[in-house]
Scaffold this motif. Sequence first.
Motif, PDB file in Angstrom:
ATOM      1  N   VAL A   8      32.509   9.306 -36.692  1.00  0.00           N
ATOM      2  CA  VAL A   8      31.520   8.721 -35.999  1.00  0.00           C
ATOM      3  C   VAL A   8      30.357   9.596 -37.847  1.00  0.00           C
ATOM      4  O   VAL A   8      29.994   8.742 -38.893  1.00  0.00           O
ATOM      5  N   ASP A   9      30.989  10.707 -38.314  1.00  0.00           N
ATOM      6  CA  ASP A   9      30.265  12.110 -39.206  1.00  0.00           C
ATOM      7  C   ASP A   9      30.819  11.100 -40.603  1.00  0.00           C
ATOM      8  O   ASP A   9      29.965  10.901 -41.449  1.00  0.00           O
ATOM      9  N   VAL A  10      32.057  10.364 -40.426  1.00  0.00           N
ATOM     10  CA  VAL A  10      33.099  10.514 -41.726  1.00  0.00           C
ATOM     11  C   VAL A  10      32.462   9.232 -42.557  1.00  0.00           C
ATOM     12  O   VAL A  10      31.484   8.670 -43.024  1.00  0.00           O
ATOM     13  N   THR A  11      32.091   7.943 -41.562  1.00  0.00           N
ATOM     14  CA  THR A  11      31.417   6.609 -41.930  1.00  0.00           C
ATOM     15  C   THR A  11      30.173   7.237 -42.226  1.00  0.00           C
ATOM     16  O   THR A  11      29.785   6.300 -43.213  1.00  0.00           O
ATOM     17  N   LYS A  12      29.354   7.883 -41.517  1.00  0.00           N
ATOM     18  CA  LYS A  12      28.237   7.506 -41.738  1.00  0.00           C
ATOM     19  C   LYS A  12      27.854   7.639 -43.282  1.00  0.00           C
ATOM     20  O   LYS A  12      26.839   7.742 -44.516  1.00  0.00           O
ATOM     21  N   THR A  13      28.801   8.771 -43.411  1.00  0.00           N
ATOM     22  CA  THR A  13      28.874  10.137 -45.104  1.00  0.00           C
ATOM     23  C   THR A  13      29.095   9.288 -46.030  1.00  0.00           C
ATOM     24  O   THR A  13      28.683   9.203 -47.305  1.00  0.00           O
ATOM     25  N   LEU A  14      30.840   8.340 -45.497  1.00  0.00           N
ATOM     26  CA  LEU A  14      31.061   7.719 -46.745  1.00  0.00           C
ATOM     27  C   LEU A  14      30.857   6.030 -46.958  1.00  0.00           C
ATOM     28  O   LEU A  14      30.781   5.774 -48.141  1.00  0.00           O
ATOM     29  N   ASP A  15      29.927   5.695 -46.181  1.00  0.00           N
ATOM     30  CA  ASP A  15      29.720   4.639 -46.176  1.00  0.00           C
ATOM     31  C   ASP A  15      30.602   3.354 -46.310  1.00  0.00           C
ATOM     32  O   ASP A  15      31.059   2.316 -47.257  1.00  0.00           O
ATOM     33  N   PRO A  16      31.959   3.371 -45.601  1.00  0.00           N
ATOM     34  CA  PRO A  16      32.871   2.414 -45.789  1.00  0.00           C
ATOM     35  C   PRO A  16      32.607   1.109 -45.546  1.00  0.00           C
ATOM     36  O   PRO A  16      31.825   0.619 -45.608  1.00  0.00           O
ATOM     37  N   GLU A  17      33.516   0.265 -46.532  1.00  0.00           N
ATOM     38  CA  GLU A  17      33.446  -1.157 -46.495  1.00  0.00           C
ATOM     39  C   GLU A  17      34.440  -2.188 -45.254  1.00  0.00           C
ATOM     40  O   GLU A  17      33.810  -3.348 -44.933  1.00  0.00           O
ATOM     41  N   LEU A  18      34.692  -1.568 -44.841  1.00  0.00           N
ATOM     42  CA  LEU A  18      36.191  -1.695 -44.379  1.00  0.00           C
ATOM     43  C   LEU A  18      36.280  -1.094 -42.816  1.00  0.00           C
ATOM     44  O   LEU A  18      37.465   0.698 -43.381  1.00  0.00           O
ATOM     45  N   ILE A  19      36.899  -0.835 -41.869  1.00  0.00           N
ATOM     46  CA  ILE A  19      37.468   0.106 -40.719  1.00  0.00           C
ATOM     47  C   ILE A  19      38.669  -0.568 -40.144  1.00  0.00           C
ATOM     48  O   ILE A  19      38.100  -1.652 -39.637  1.00  0.00           O
ATOM     49  N   PHE A  20      39.565  -0.067 -39.936  1.00  0.00           N
ATOM     50  CA  PHE A  20      40.538   0.116 -38.820  1.00  0.00           C
ATOM     51  C   PHE A  20      40.167   0.534 -38.216  1.00  0.00           C
ATOM     52  O   PHE A  20      40.278   2.236 -37.985  1.00  0.00           O
ATOM     53  N   LEU A  21      40.400   0.463 -36.847  1.00  0.00           N
ATOM     54  CA  LEU A  21      39.743   0.945 -35.820  1.00  0.00           C
ATOM     55  C   LEU A  21      40.400   0.793 -34.813  1.00  0.00           C
ATOM     56  O   LEU A  21      40.754  -0.841 -33.909  1.00  0.00           O
ATOM     57  N   ASP A  22      41.235   2.052 -33.910  1.00  0.00           N
ATOM     58  CA  ASP A  22      41.776   2.730 -33.124  1.00  0.00           C
ATOM     59  C   ASP A  22      41.731   1.814 -31.362  1.00  0.00           C
ATOM     60  O   ASP A  22      40.594   2.436 -31.517  1.00  0.00           O
ATOM     61  N   LEU A  72      51.006  -0.879 -45.124  1.00  0.00           N
ATOM     62  CA  LEU A  72      50.877  -1.936 -45.516  1.00  0.00           C
ATOM     63  C   LEU A  72      49.937  -1.894 -46.250  1.00  0.00           C
ATOM     64  O   LEU A  72      49.709  -3.033 -46.731  1.00  0.00           O
ATOM     65  N   ILE A  73      49.522  -0.768 -46.173  1.00  0.00           N
ATOM     66  CA  ILE A  73      48.068  -1.444 -47.761  1.00  0.00           C
ATOM     67  C   ILE A  73      48.354  -1.469 -48.436  1.00  0.00           C
ATOM     68  O   ILE A  73      48.651  -1.746 -49.816  1.00  0.00           O
ATOM     69  N   SER A  74      49.389   0.329 -49.045  1.00  0.00           N
ATOM     70  CA  SER A  74      50.336  -0.225 -49.803  1.00  0.00           C
ATOM     71  C   SER A  74      51.352  -1.024 -50.311  1.00  0.00           C
ATOM     72  O   SER A  74      51.452  -1.143 -51.717  1.00  0.00           O
ATOM     73  N   ASP A  75      51.414  -1.923 -49.511  1.00  0.00           N
ATOM     74  CA  ASP A  75      52.766  -2.333 -49.925  1.00  0.00           C
ATOM     75  C   ASP A  75      51.930  -3.933 -50.034  1.00  0.00           C
ATOM     76  O   ASP A  75      52.292  -5.083 -50.994  1.00  0.00           O
ATOM     77  N   HIS A  76      51.175  -4.283 -49.284  1.00  0.00           N
ATOM     78  CA  HIS A  76      50.671  -6.027 -49.792  1.00  0.00           C
ATOM     79  C   HIS A  76      49.091  -5.870 -50.378  1.00  0.00           C
ATOM     80  O   HIS A  76      48.287  -6.754 -49.888  1.00  0.00           O
ATOM     81  N   ALA A  77      48.443  -5.012 -49.227  1.00  0.00           N
ATOM     82  CA  ALA A  77      46.696  -4.985 -50.037  1.00  0.00           C
ATOM     83  C   ALA A  77      46.007  -4.058 -51.351  1.00  0.00           C
ATOM     84  O   ALA A  77      45.136  -2.937 -51.050  1.00  0.00           O
ATOM     85  N   PRO A  78      46.310  -3.857 -52.266  1.00  0.00           N
ATOM     86  CA  PRO A  78      46.071  -2.980 -53.504  1.00  0.00           C
ATOM     87  C   PRO A  78      44.567  -3.081 -53.708  1.00  0.00           C
ATOM     88  O   PRO A  78      44.245  -2.252 -54.438  1.00  0.00           O
ATOM     89  N   ASN A  79      43.671  -4.342 -53.201  1.00  0.00           N
ATOM     90  CA  ASN A  79      41.957  -4.208 -53.239  1.00  0.00           C
ATOM     91  C   ASN A  79      41.417  -3.280 -51.921  1.00  0.00           C
ATOM     92  O   ASN A  79      40.147  -2.982 -52.375  1.00  0.00           O
ATOM     93  N   LEU A  80      42.570  -2.574 -51.543  1.00  0.00           N
ATOM     94  CA  LEU A  80      41.714  -1.576 -49.970  1.00  0.00           C
ATOM     95  C   LEU A  80      41.945  -0.397 -50.992  1.00  0.00           C
ATOM     96  O   LEU A  80      43.198   0.026 -51.370  1.00  0.00           O
ATOM     97  N   LYS A  81      41.203   0.417 -50.400  1.00  0.00           N
ATOM     98  CA  LYS A  81      41.167   1.755 -51.135  1.00  0.00           C
ATOM     99  C   LYS A  81      40.758   3.249 -49.735  1.00  0.00           C
ATOM    100  O   LYS A  81      39.738   2.822 -49.518  1.00  0.00           O
ATOM    101  N   VAL A  82      42.013   3.273 -49.504  1.00  0.00           N
ATOM    102  CA  VAL A  82      41.621   4.110 -48.230  1.00  0.00           C
ATOM    103  C   VAL A  82      41.687   5.456 -48.473  1.00  0.00           C
ATOM    104  O   VAL A  82      41.023   6.963 -49.816  1.00  0.00           O
ATOM    105  N   ILE A  83      39.958   5.695 -48.282  1.00  0.00           N
ATOM    106  CA  ILE A  83      38.774   7.142 -48.908  1.00  0.00           C
ATOM    107  C   ILE A  83      38.486   7.758 -47.507  1.00  0.00           C
ATOM    108  O   ILE A  83      38.955   9.222 -47.373  1.00  0.00           O
ATOM    109  N   ALA A  84      39.627   8.248 -45.941  1.00  0.00           N
ATOM    110  CA  ALA A  84      39.429   8.780 -44.974  1.00  0.00           C
ATOM    111  C   ALA A  84      40.494   7.644 -43.959  1.00  0.00           C
ATOM    112  O   ALA A  84      40.265   7.364 -43.602  1.00  0.00           O
ATOM    113  N   VAL A  85      41.293   9.173 -42.950  1.00  0.00           N
ATOM    114  CA  VAL A  85      41.436   9.107 -41.289  1.00  0.00           C
ATOM    115  C   VAL A  85      41.486   9.484 -40.475  1.00  0.00           C
ATOM    116  O   VAL A  85      41.059  10.652 -41.141  1.00  0.00           O
TER     117      VAL A  85
END
Length: 245
Positions: free
Chosen positions: A41-55, A20-33
Amino acid sequence: MIRTIIIDDEKHCSDRVLKLISDHAPNLKVIAVCNNVEEAVDVTKTLDPELIFLDIEIHDKTGFDYLEKLGSYNFHLIFTTAFDNYAIKAFKYSAMDYLLKPIDSDDFIQAIDKLTKRLNALDQELQIKLLLNNLNKENQNKTIRIPTSEGFELITIEDIIHCQADSSYTHIFTTNSKLLVSKPIKYFDDLLKDDNFFRIHNSHMVNISHVKKYTKGKGGFVTMSNNNTVDVSARKKEEFLKLFK
């Protein structure tokens, strides 16, 4: 580019968000899954994201466990869930964005559009704290986020006395204030009808706990705890009176 992390324990679900990001949101850059809470928790503290999709459900833990462990929230958040349950009501109380699985592309596009118009990250942090606070409280102590012309107000549900429709706006009468909100009364009816509120008239919704007196008539009227009187429609009269038997 908006630095984005996807947190989901099911690969086909995270792949769906990636597509969905690839097709509709080119302004989003996925830095981790991430597929578990500890890693997330570790990745969030390390990479300092601006947006999170959270299950919501992540193995034997939840997205709420992740937020509790994290403690600070300098990012925007969109929940993804397969369950239309108690959590959905909590999202609505705090005005939090969520997407139901399987995620529809139109819903995704709408969520991203809202993201671009959202307030700053501080506002989002307050929303997340409000959400976690409500999840740990009984219904009568929960707080909802009310949008106003100047921003928003947080109101404890039990302090709302009644709501009155005014075209596409709603007047909210509380124990210490009156607010005019740019939402129709149906919005608040849907939000609060399971929390001791009753739509007694097309234009009025009352908190049953604040009803002081009922006066007979074709429909009659009620006197509320703030001494305001509110008409009861003839159509709603019988159903309303049953609440007091």
